[in-house]
Scaffold this motif. Structure first.
Motif, PDB file in Angstrom:
ATOM      1  N   GLN A 168       0.839  -1.195   0.000  1.00  0.00           N
ATOM      2  CA  GLN A 168       0.000   0.000   0.000  1.00  0.00           C
ATOM      3  C   GLN A 168       0.873   1.244   0.000  1.00  0.00           C
ATOM      4  N   THR A 173      -5.425   6.588   0.976  1.00  0.00           N
ATOM      5  CA  THR A 173      -6.350   6.331   2.076  1.00  0.00           C
ATOM      6  C   THR A 173      -7.706   5.987   1.485  1.00  0.00           C
ATOM      7  N   LEU A 174      -8.528   5.317   2.251  1.00  0.00           N
ATOM      8  CA  LEU A 174      -9.837   4.921   1.758  1.00  0.00           C
ATOM      9  C   LEU A 174     -10.725   6.111   1.417  1.00  0.00           C
ATOM     10  N   SER A 175     -10.411   7.273   1.984  1.00  0.00           N
ATOM     11  CA  SER A 175     -11.190   8.469   1.649  1.00  0.00           C
ATOM     12  C   SER A 175     -11.050   8.844   0.180  1.00  0.00           C
ATOM     13  N   GLN A 176     -10.038   8.277  -0.511  1.00  0.00           N
ATOM     14  CA  GLN A 176      -9.811   8.562  -1.933  1.00  0.00           C
ATOM     15  C   GLN A 176     -10.540   7.571  -2.846  1.00  0.00           C
ATOM     16  N   GLU A 200       1.873   4.920   0.749  1.00  0.00           N
ATOM     17  CA  GLU A 200       1.562   5.737   1.922  1.00  0.00           C
ATOM     18  C   GLU A 200       0.579   6.860   1.612  1.00  0.00           C
TER      19      GLU A 200
END
Length: 295
Positions: free
Chosen positions: A15, A20-23, A17
């Motif tokens: 993954q 994020t799941l917000s993307q 860095e």
């Protein structure tokens, strides 16, 4: 909870860095599903870059019903499979139930009839779907076990979901990778106990089929058999391989014994990869990356 129902392990995880799941709303989620593995990748569509890869190895899974159970169990603990805001979720299904039909002959009302000519369909259990290859003028008709289909539908109730047969991304990606050729060449994608063989010539795709093998001798038999049928010379032609095959494996050693020129393929160049992917062999996870080239 009955823990004996859990037959998977996370074999590899990458993954970036910056992800994020917000993307998720600007990303696609890709899955490749077989009886041997469930693999996931996230592509950031704004940056045209792979940023996540996860590889679940399945242990002692023999039926689609068992596979469906593992999908549900992984989804229950994996945030990527719980996320619903993806632009698109695209899943490739690996099985023997597929056929390519010229678009001029294709009638959607007879999908099952086409497939029954090439596959032992379970009318009560199998769901027949299709994927159109516009550049080939052909339609890939394939079957998905209804238990697997339902498990995927349940995982992505609110996300746009597209299913394709694994041969479709392989065809699209290999045609993109090789470009124009002056003479037919053989390309192989290797899985545990299965090998997908394609022959691409001056007019495009000339051959595509999947073979089940139990030993290196079975494996090389199918490679040489297709070469002979397609009038390719093992002493002169180059065979390119992708997938779950390594430089020191018995499969690669027997390939080198019978085929003079063997090389590993590269990952698709139509998309970029986070630096976290640099430690992976380029010929691995080709089926997962290739989902990016489907439409």
């Amino acid at each position: 909870m009955n823990k004996t129902n859990t037959y998977f392990r996370l074999a590899h995880q990458i993954q970036d860095e910056a992800f994020t799941l917000s993307q998720a709303g600007k990303c696609n989620l890709y899955l490749s599903v077989s009886l041997k593995s469930i693999r996931l990748a996230v592509a950031d569509m704004e940056r045209n870059k792979f940023v996540v890869l996860e590889d679940y190895e399945l242990l002692s899974i023999f039926t689609p019903q068992q596979l469906a159970e593992q999908i549900r169990l992984i989804a229950a603990e994996n945030p990527l499979l719980q996320e619903q805001r993806w632009q698109l979720v695209r899943v490739s299904i690996s099985n023997l139930h597929f056929t390519l039909v010229p678009e001029t002959l294709y009638d959607p009302l007879h999908q099952s009839d086409y497939l029954k000519l090439h596959s032992n369909l379970n009318q009560k259990q199998d769901l027949v779907l299709s994927y159109r290859h516009n550049s080939l003028g052909a339609v890939n008709i394939f079957a998905v076990d209804s238990a697997v289909y339902q498990a995927l539908q349940q995982a992505f109730l609110d996300a746009p979901l597209q299913l394709v047969h694994q041969t479709s991304p392989l065809i699209r990606s290999m045609l993109h990778a090789v470009g124009r050729v002056t003479q037919p060449q053989l390309y192989a994608f290797v899985e545990t106990n299965y090998v997908t063989i394609l022959v691409i010539g001056t007019d495009g795709l000339e051959f595509c089929n999947i073979f089940h093998y139990l030993s290196p001798e079975d494996f090389i038999y199918y490679i040489v058999f297709v070469m002979q049928e397609q009038k390719l010379n093992p002493e002169q032609e180059t065979v390119t391989v992708w997938g779950d095959i390594m430089h020191d494996s018995a499969l690669f050693n027997i390939l080198k014994k019978y085929i003079r020129h063997v090389k590993f393929g590269e990952r698709p160049t139509a998309i970029e990869y986070s630096y976290k992917f640099n430690d992976l062999f380029e010929h691995r996870y080709f089926e997962l990356y290739s989902l990016h080239l489907c439409e």
